[in-house]
Design an enzyme around this catalytic site. Structure first.
Site, PDB file in Angstrom:
ATOM      1  N   CYS A 153       3.094  33.024  31.821  1.00  0.00           N
ATOM      2  CA  CYS A 153       2.244  32.955  33.005  1.00  0.00           C
ATOM      3  C   CYS A 153       3.055  33.178  34.274  1.00  0.00           C
ATOM      4  CB  CYS A 153       1.495  31.631  32.957  1.00  0.00           C
ATOM      5  SG  CYS A 153       1.879  30.338  34.054  1.00  0.00           S
TER       6      CYS A 153
ATOM      7  N   CYS B 219      -7.868  33.831  29.932  1.00  0.00           N
ATOM      8  CA  CYS B 219      -7.031  32.853  30.617  1.00  0.00           C
ATOM      9  C   CYS B 219      -6.983  33.250  32.085  1.00  0.00           C
ATOM     10  CB  CYS B 219      -5.635  32.910  29.985  1.00  0.00           C
ATOM     11  SG  CYS B 219      -4.407  31.947  30.865  1.00  0.00           S
TER      12      CYS B 219
ATOM     13  N   GLY C 140      -1.143  28.207  38.534  1.00  0.00           N
ATOM     14  CA  GLY C 140      -1.754  27.102  39.259  1.00  0.00           C
ATOM     15  C   GLY C 140      -1.994  25.884  38.405  1.00  0.00           C
TER      16      GLY C 140
ATOM     17  N   CYS D  84       2.068  27.877  42.607  1.00  0.00           N
ATOM     18  CA  CYS D  84       1.873  26.507  42.123  1.00  0.00           C
ATOM     19  C   CYS D  84       2.944  25.636  42.757  1.00  0.00           C
ATOM     20  CB  CYS D  84       2.035  26.495  40.599  1.00  0.00           C
ATOM     21  SG  CYS D  84       1.708  24.882  39.834  1.00  0.00           S
TER      22      CYS D  84
ATOM     23  N   CYS E  55       8.606  27.588  34.209  1.00  0.00           N
ATOM     24  CA  CYS E  55       7.392  28.356  34.500  1.00  0.00           C
ATOM     25  C   CYS E  55       7.584  29.335  35.646  1.00  0.00           C
ATOM     26  CB  CYS E  55       6.267  27.390  34.830  1.00  0.00           C
ATOM     27  SG  CYS E  55       4.712  28.207  35.194  1.00  0.00           S
TER      28      CYS E  55
ATOM     29  N   GLU F  95      -3.062  36.489  38.150  1.00  0.00           N
ATOM     30  CA  GLU F  95      -3.232  37.198  36.888  1.00  0.00           C
ATOM     31  C   GLU F  95      -4.095  36.468  35.873  1.00  0.00           C
ATOM     32  OE1 GLU F  95       0.844  37.076  34.728  1.00  0.00           O
ATOM     33  OE2 GLU F  95       1.220  36.996  36.882  1.00  0.00           O
TER      34      GLU F  95
ATOM     35  N   CYS G  53       7.506  23.018  37.579  1.00  0.00           N
ATOM     36  CA  CYS G  53       8.007  22.975  36.195  1.00  0.00           C
ATOM     37  C   CYS G  53       9.117  24.020  36.042  1.00  0.00           C
ATOM     38  CB  CYS G  53       6.882  23.236  35.196  1.00  0.00           C
ATOM     39  SG  CYS G  53       5.554  22.029  35.272  1.00  0.00           S
TER      40      CYS G  53
HETATM   41  N1  SAH Z   1      -0.701  23.838  35.382  1.00  0.00           N
HETATM   42  C1  SAH Z   1      -1.407  23.758  34.137  1.00  0.00           C
HETATM   43  C2  SAH Z   1      -1.945  25.075  33.624  1.00  0.00           C
HETATM   44  C3  SAH Z   1      -1.118  26.311  33.787  1.00  0.00           C
HETATM   45  S1  SAH Z   1       0.290  26.495  32.749  1.00  0.00           S
HETATM   46  C4  SAH Z   1      -0.539  23.065  33.101  1.00  0.00           C
HETATM   47  O1  SAH Z   1       0.590  22.702  33.409  1.00  0.00           O
HETATM   48  O2  SAH Z   1      -1.010  22.837  31.998  1.00  0.00           O
HETATM   49  C5  SAH Z   1      -0.356  26.779  31.137  1.00  0.00           C
HETATM   50  C6  SAH Z   1       0.586  26.360  30.035  1.00  0.00           C
HETATM   51  O3  SAH Z   1       1.680  27.285  29.913  1.00  0.00           O
HETATM   52  C7  SAH Z   1       1.202  24.998  30.255  1.00  0.00           C
HETATM   53  O4  SAH Z   1       1.200  24.282  29.053  1.00  0.00           O
HETATM   54  C8  SAH Z   1       2.597  25.357  30.677  1.00  0.00           C
HETATM   55  O5  SAH Z   1       3.475  24.282  30.518  1.00  0.00           O
HETATM   56  C9  SAH Z   1       2.890  26.556  29.813  1.00  0.00           C
HETATM   57  N2  SAH Z   1       4.000  27.415  30.214  1.00  0.00           N
HETATM   58  C10 SAH Z   1       4.393  27.731  31.454  1.00  0.00           C
HETATM   59  N3  SAH Z   1       5.453  28.554  31.412  1.00  0.00           N
HETATM   60  C11 SAH Z   1       5.734  28.764  30.119  1.00  0.00           C
HETATM   61  C12 SAH Z   1       6.723  29.519  29.430  1.00  0.00           C
HETATM   62  N4  SAH Z   1       7.634  30.209  30.080  1.00  0.00           N
HETATM   63  N5  SAH Z   1       6.692  29.498  28.075  1.00  0.00           N
HETATM   64  C13 SAH Z   1       5.758  28.799  27.403  1.00  0.00           C
HETATM   65  N6  SAH Z   1       4.807  28.080  27.987  1.00  0.00           N
HETATM   66  C14 SAH Z   1       4.801  28.047  29.333  1.00  0.00           C
END
Ligand code: SAH
Length: 346
Positions: A333, A103, A159, A110, A117, A90, A114
């Site tokens: 995301c 974006c 990713g 991935c 996420c 997406e 985390c």
């Molecule tokens: N893997 C990379 C880029 C993708 S995530 C990274 O970790 O930076 C993009 C951003 O969205 C990251 O800062 C991630 O921590 C954040 N993110 C992921 N899930 C989220 C959520 N549920 N709420 C807020 N931010 C989130």
């Protein structure tokens, strides 16, 4: 099948002249069509014979938009891109006064794990190729007639860009090609959870992108619980790699800080974060966690977010809240892809 959007102008020219015997100016015409993300059928100034020969061996448009959702609140548009093997990723287009920021995703799924996420819930399916990443930008850019509809790109979809290093670097070269869509690297942000060796490699290449570190918690023991990458690369090392990136490129660093209710939003966290970032040319983007059903984690309340921002400002850290956009269209995301997969599994 060969994805033509994976190739630079030079590579395409070489490939088409050797494999198909075409003249270089024809390769130039094909390259122009590829920038529009169209199929071979639409390449009207290319001979039918060549189009048929190309269609046999090659893919012209690496992704297709299969679903679009538009926010009634702020016009943010969310896209679901279908790759040629049926996988989906997406992207989100956010409209600002100065232009449109897209974006995009760099991997299907991935493997960073985390805890907050949605993208990582099913693990990593596969890497995207440089041309597939590029095609996300080209597909959205082609929706409007203005040549530069997409002005900025952020690698913040699903990713971990630095877990797909070579293809992401190649993408950066392709997307900034003046003969192609020509988006300046200064208008591109690469966000990482902190894969230190690849942050260093990126710095050594001197590419002037905006580097963003997803920090989220300044204490290693706590951060490791929500971001397993911390076990391999402690937060101090990730911050040092940011400093190194600044030294090499002169580009200011961005820190992403997602607030989770009662977990990383105290004064002690703000204080430790300020110490960690002391003396660095950084800006902190604070956002409240976008709740993902499967994770059970909650975002920080509005008042606690303001309080945390206040702490940072008092401690001399440049920080603002990142505007939350498109909440009504499956915010965080990976959520849209998950819903799509749920609806389409049969
Ligand atoms: N893997 C990379 C880029 C993708 S995530 C990274 O970790 O930076 C993009 C951003 O969205 C990251 O800062 C991630 O921590 C954040 N993110 C992921 N899930 C989220 C959520 N549920 N709420 C807020 N931010 C989130």
């Amino acid at each position: 099948m060969i994805i033509l959007q994976d190739m630079s102008m030079t590579e395409l020219s070489e490939y088409l002249t050797t494999e198909f015997g075409v003249r270089p100016f024809v390769a130039g015409q094909v390259y122009s069509w590829l920038q529009k993300n169209v199929g071979f059928d639409d390449m009207s100034n290319i001979s039918l014979a060549l189009r048929a020969a190309l269609a046999d061996k090659c893919i012209a448009a690496a992704v297709q938009i299969v679903e679009t959702l538009e926010s009634a609140v702020d016009g943010t548009r969310k896209f679901l891109f279908r790759l040629t093997d049926g996988n989906v990723v997406e992207g989100v287009l956010m409209r600002y006064k100065y232009g449109n920021t897209l974006c995009i995703s760099t991997q299907v799924g991935c493997r960073m794990g985390c805890k907050f996420c949605a993208s990582t819930l099913g693990g990593l399916v596969r890497n995207l190729s440089a041309g597939e990443i590029l095609s996300e930008v080209l597909a959205v850019n082609a929706l409007e007639t203005e040549p530069r509809y997409v002005t900025n790109v952020v690698l913040m979809g699903s990713g971990e860009p630095l877990d797909n290093f070579d293809q992401v670097v190649k993408f950066l070269q392709l997307v900034s090609d003046p003969q192609g869509i020509g988006i300046s690297l200064r208008n591109i942000s690469l966000s990482t959870c902190g894969i230190v060796p690849n942050m260093i490699r990126l710095a050594d290449m001197g590419l002037p992108v905006n580097l963003t570190l997803s920090l989220h918690d300044p204490f290693n023991d706590e951060r490791a619980l929500i971001m397993p990458v911390t076990n391999a690369y402690p937060v101090e090392e990730a911050v040092s790699a940011c400093k190194y990136f600044f030294d090499k490129t002169g580009r200011r660093i961005y820190i992403e800080y997602t607030l989770i209710d009662g977990q990383n939003d105290s004064y002690a966290h703000a204080m430790k974060l300020a110490l960690l970032l002391h003396g660095m040319p950084v800006h902190v983007n604070v956002i409240s966690l976008n709740p993902v059903r499967e994770t059970g984690l909650k975002g920080t309340s509005e008042s606690n977010l303001k309080r945390f921002l206040g702490y940072l400002t008092k401690l001399g850290v440049s920080a603002t809240r990142r505007r939350t956009m498109g909440r009504d269209i499956e915010g965080a995301c990976g959520q849209l892809r998950r819903r799509y997969l749920e609806e389409h599994h049969d």
